[in-house]
Design an enzyme around this catalytic site. Structure first.
Site, mmCIF file in Angstrom:
data_model
loop_
_atom_site.group_PDB
_atom_site.id
_atom_site.type_symbol
_atom_site.label_atom_id
_atom_site.label_comp_id
_atom_site.label_asym_id
_atom_site.label_seq_id
_atom_site.Cartn_x
_atom_site.Cartn_y
_atom_site.Cartn_z
ATOM 1 N N HIS A 1 131.278 66.529 16.667
ATOM 2 C CA HIS A 1 131.563 67.013 15.309
ATOM 3 C C HIS A 1 132.830 66.356 14.782
ATOM 4 C CE1 HIS A 1 133.003 70.189 12.325
ATOM 5 N NE2 HIS A 1 131.895 69.696 11.827
ATOM 6 N N HIS A 2 132.766 65.897 13.544
ATOM 7 C CA HIS A 2 133.936 65.330 12.865
ATOM 8 C C HIS A 2 134.027 65.927 11.481
ATOM 9 C CE1 HIS A 2 133.720 61.315 15.333
ATOM 10 N NE2 HIS A 2 134.421 62.238 15.966
ATOM 11 N N GLU A 3 134.933 66.843 11.288
ATOM 12 C CA GLU A 3 135.196 67.326 9.923
ATOM 13 C C GLU A 3 136.334 66.480 9.364
ATOM 14 O OE1 GLU A 3 133.877 69.780 7.673
ATOM 15 O OE2 GLU A 3 135.204 68.486 6.518
ATOM 16 N N GLU B 1 124.983 78.797 5.939
ATOM 17 C CA GLU B 1 126.386 79.234 6.009
ATOM 18 C C GLU B 1 126.777 80.137 4.840
ATOM 19 O OE1 GLU B 1 128.559 75.545 6.057
ATOM 20 O OE2 GLU B 1 128.036 75.031 4.019
ATOM 21 N N GLU C 1 123.040 67.671 5.136
ATOM 22 C CA GLU C 1 123.010 68.963 4.456
ATOM 23 C C GLU C 1 122.651 68.664 2.996
ATOM 24 O OE1 GLU C 1 125.899 72.858 4.552
ATOM 25 O OE2 GLU C 1 126.777 70.947 4.034
ATOM 26 N N GLU D 1 126.004 72.049 -3.428
ATOM 27 C CA GLU D 1 125.831 73.372 -2.821
ATOM 28 C C GLU D 1 125.825 74.475 -3.876
ATOM 29 O OE1 GLU D 1 128.588 73.629 0.467
ATOM 30 O OE2 GLU D 1 127.755 71.835 1.406
ATOM 31 N N HIS E 1 127.182 66.408 6.809
ATOM 32 C CA HIS E 1 127.335 67.568 5.920
ATOM 33 C C HIS E 1 128.237 67.171 4.756
ATOM 34 C CE1 HIS E 1 125.576 71.240 7.985
ATOM 35 N NE2 HIS E 1 125.101 70.174 8.593
ATOM 36 N N GLU E 2 128.057 67.878 3.633
ATOM 37 C CA GLU E 2 128.684 67.460 2.370
ATOM 38 C C GLU E 2 128.431 65.957 2.183
ATOM 39 O OE1 GLU E 2 130.773 69.062 4.801
ATOM 40 O OE2 GLU E 2 129.809 70.861 4.044
HETATM 41 C C1 NOJ Z 1 130.797 72.707 6.255
HETATM 42 C C2 NOJ Z 1 129.562 72.508 7.051
HETATM 43 O O1 NOJ Z 1 128.426 72.607 6.225
HETATM 44 C C3 NOJ Z 1 129.546 73.545 8.146
HETATM 45 O O2 NOJ Z 1 128.337 73.467 8.864
HETATM 46 C C4 NOJ Z 1 130.751 73.354 9.036
HETATM 47 O O3 NOJ Z 1 130.776 74.390 9.975
HETATM 48 C C5 NOJ Z 1 132.039 73.375 8.230
HETATM 49 N N1 NOJ Z 1 131.964 72.520 7.107
HETATM 50 C C6 NOJ Z 1 133.235 72.949 9.072
HETATM 51 O O4 NOJ Z 1 133.125 71.593 9.382
HETATM 52 CA CA CA Z 2 128.378 72.665 3.716
#
Ligand code: NOJ
Ligand code: CA
Length: 698
Positions: free
Chosen positions: A399-401, A504, A498, A197, A479-480
């Protein structure tokens, strides 16, 4: 399907193979030439089908090297090849070519979804077996019209029976670029704290220290090249490390213990790829990366569905809402239902909800271990929202962060995916934000290890989540992520990712994305595959035009992004209230499809501008997206891609005469006219502006 020829026979016999997968439409022609081991001259050449590209491989002084010519000029000077193993030392010193196999393929295969339906896979191939008398390994080259690929294969063999484990400590591969001082490169730093990024650097190539791939460059003669890799599985990602000027070394991202790759006899490396084109659009019209991936391994993938979504997302990035609990919690049952109403009204198939699950309170960046992937906050009722969505034909997007705590995720993964499956969720966005850029895993002895996002451990971990999801009919949008290397061909449920600076950053990044950022992405990151950039912000400057954090584009450039930045899933990223205020422009986001039968890059230069035309899959309509950097620009767009004789209504969304990203981003004009294939449209793009066109077949 098998394209291997038997290398023992000295023959030029032509064999015709019957392709064994339905999508293949052409026969293959293979020829086999074996060079007897007594032959002294060891230079092997392979040329692209159109003869513009030539690769030559030599073993002078027992060291394999390759070089590449494009239209008779050297674009890669003699460059080293080989691998170094902890157990074996170098495979690449005192090795001679003992045997060569040639073959050619011309076939067409189909993408279940994608930027084009039919992909021609046409190349000449050579496999050279190198030996030091004790151990053999192969180097395989493929020459396509749009570039080359090569990889190493270390087969199981008698000389390795006592070496069941192979640890790679270095890859010797080099890409030697002639005249690095006069070669322009577009690159982001390799192995940095922030994954992929970054804003892109534009410098002469000799200024690169370490760069991620795809790394794109243009020679003084105007030849465009991009170095990347294809089919990265069970191996470390390659970053390019410039030790001496012009010599880019394949630097494999290490494990936490320093080993680069842990493997065993009978492995092959990912393909090292170089896309080569006479101009910038030529890079965009290449299918090289996909062609170097294995066919679909998942069977029927009709459940993988391209589409468009909205979501409880931008509000958190703008700080209007929070992921965690409290008065500003975004992911509530009522808010989700409101988004579902909006999605149903305007034709979106999904609503992404971030922050519904326990674990976001406090500093979630640093504390991924407390995430629960099944336990909802009390104000979010997953039964209620998914039933509501079902009644409106709108799906919840999961969604899974993980915040990089991958063991915590792994431990809950099957329960979490089962739960989503039970609720009819068919798409999950995953996230691997990790403070300081490292991933945290707990090894078999309970010890915490810190790994890179692009080391072998994570390469496998990302793919594991994709294959586990596939078992439950779920597609993954990472993402990441690990960078894309075309694995969507093999695992079509890896629907997007991503892997670059997305929208963002305009909310909170310092600095936010520059006007040129999306004029560089197509030629760099996007060569790897689809990106979930999340376009479509209509309130471009929520804190005023002078605020540091704002979107540095005009409004119609946001529309053009839907065509320019390919993804089978596209978000309408802004808050519903901002769309409702500009329903005329929002119509384009409603209309634009995300699945195409054809895609053509019509014009462009890296970092300056780009124009794409894409044809809607299963329909006759075409869409055009053109955008520019901070420089206003005129583009004459020939419509000769349209069906001759057919009439189209061009619905044009363009910058107004006074539009300018900095001072007047909302000046736009929507107009229609009837056009045919013999016409040219004169587009006028404002500073950081864009044009989006729907060409509706009449
Ligand atoms: C980074 C992601 O790119 C973003 O889309 C997301 O909202 C945040 N992490 C939280 O998970
Ligand atoms: Ca990101």
């Amino acid at each position: 399907m098998s394209t291997d020829s038997t290398s023992s026979a000295l023959s030029t016999a032509q064999l015709t193979f019957t392709p064994n997968i339905v999508s293949l439409s052409c026969a293959l022609v293979l020829a086999t030439i074996a060079i007897p081991s007594t032959v002294q001259a060891k230079t092997v050449n392979v040329t692209s089908p159109d003869k513009h590209i030539n690769i030559s491989l030599t073993d002078d002084n027992g060291r394999p090297e390759y070089q590449i010519q494009f239209n008779g000029k050297t674009v890669i000077s003699p460059s080293k090849l080989g691998l170094v193993f902890q157990q074996l030392g170098e495979l690449g010193t005192d090795f001679n070519i003992k045997h060569v196999t040639n073959s050619s393929v011309d076939q067409t295969w189909q993408q279940p979804w994608g930027e084009r339906e039919n992909i021609r896979d046409n190349y000449n191939r050579v496999v050279a077996t190198l030996s030091n008398g004790k151990i053999d390994f192969d180097i395989e080259f493929k020459a396509f019209n749009d570039g080359i690929g090569f990889r190493y294969l270390v087969p199981k063999q008698a000389g390795l029976t006592n070496t069941p484990k192979l640890d790679i400590t270095d890859e010797l591969t080099e890409f030697a670029i002639p005249d690095p001082q006069h070669t322009t490169a577009w690159w982001i730093p390799g192995r940095g704290w922030n994954r992929y990024e970054y804003l892109y650097n534009t410098t002469s190539l000799d200024k690169i220290d370490r760069a991620h791939t795809p790394m794109t460059f243009r020679t003084a003669d105007g030849v465009h090249l991009s170095i990347h890799e294809a089919a990265l599985t069970d191996y470390a990602a390659m970053v390019l490390n410039q030790g001496r000027d012009g010599i880019l070394h394949a630097d494999l991202t290490p494990w936490s213990d320093g080993i680069r790759v842990k493997t065993q006899p009978g492995f092959s490396t990912p393909w090292r790829t170089i896309q080569i084109a006479k101009d910038a659009p030529g890079l965009l019209n290449s299918d090289l990366i996909l062609n170097l991936n294995e066919p679909n391994k998942l069977g029927d993938v009709s459940w993988v569905q391209p589409g468009k979504y909205v979501g409880i997302w931008w509000g958190m990035h703008l700080n209007e809402n929070t992921w965690g609990s409290g008065p500003k919690h975004g992911a509530t049952t009522s808010e989700t239902k409101r988004y579902m109403d909006f999605a149903a009204q305007y034709g979106f198939d999904g609503v992404l909800v971030e922050g519904w699950n326990e674990g976001w309170d406090g500093s979630w960046f640093e504390n991924g271990d407390v995430f629960s992937f099944t336990q909802a906050y009390p104000d979010f009722d997953i039964d209620e929202v998914t039933e509501y969505g079902h009644s409106k034909n709108v799906r919840l997007i999961g969604h899974h962060e993980t915040s990089g705590s991958v063991t915590n995720y792994r431990n809950q993964m099957s329960d979490a995916y089962d739960m989503y499956q039970k609720h009819g969720v068919t798409q999950v966005k995953t996230g691997y934000v990790a403070d300081g850029g490292d991933i945290k895993r707990v090894d078999d002895n309970g010890i915490v290890r810190h790994e890179w996002h692009d080391g072998q451990f994570m390469v496998n971990e990302y793919l594991y989540s994709v294959t586990e999801a596939a078992k439950r009919g779920i597609s993954i949008n990472t993402h990441e992520p690990i960078k894309d290397t075309g694995l969507r061909r093999t695992y079509p449920n890896w629907i997007a990712r991503e892997g670059a600076r997305g929208q963002e950053y305009n909310a909170w990044g310092s600095p936010p994305n520059t006007p040129e950022h999306t004029a560089i992405l197509p030629y760099t990151r996007m060569l790897a595959g689809p990106m979930d950039f999340t376009p479509g912000i209509f309130n471009l400057a929520p804190q005023g035009l002078d605020a540091v954090n704002r979107v540095k584009t005009t409004l119609t450039k946001q529309l053009a992004l839907y065509v320019v930045l390919y993804s089978p899933i596209q978000m309408a990223a802004d808050l519903p209230r901002n769309y409702v205020q500009r329903l005329d422009a929002f119509q384009f986001i409603q209309d634009v499809p995300t699945d195409w039968s054809e895609s053509i890059a019509l014009a462009g230069d890296i970092g300056d501008y780009v124009a794409f035309a894409r044809k809607q899959r299963g329909a006759e309509d075409w869409y055009v997206g053109a955008l520019t950097d901070e420089v206003p620009r005129k583009i004459n767009l020939k419509l000769d891609f349209l069906t001759p004789g057919k009439r189209y209504e061009a619905q044009i969304y363009r910058d107004g005469a006074k539009a300018d990203w900095l001072t007047n981003p909302y000046d736009y004009v929507i107009e229609t006219k009837t056009v045919t294939a013999i016409e040219t449209l004169d587009l006028s793009l404002a500073a950081s502006g864009g044009t989006a066109i729907r060409l509706k077949a009449l």
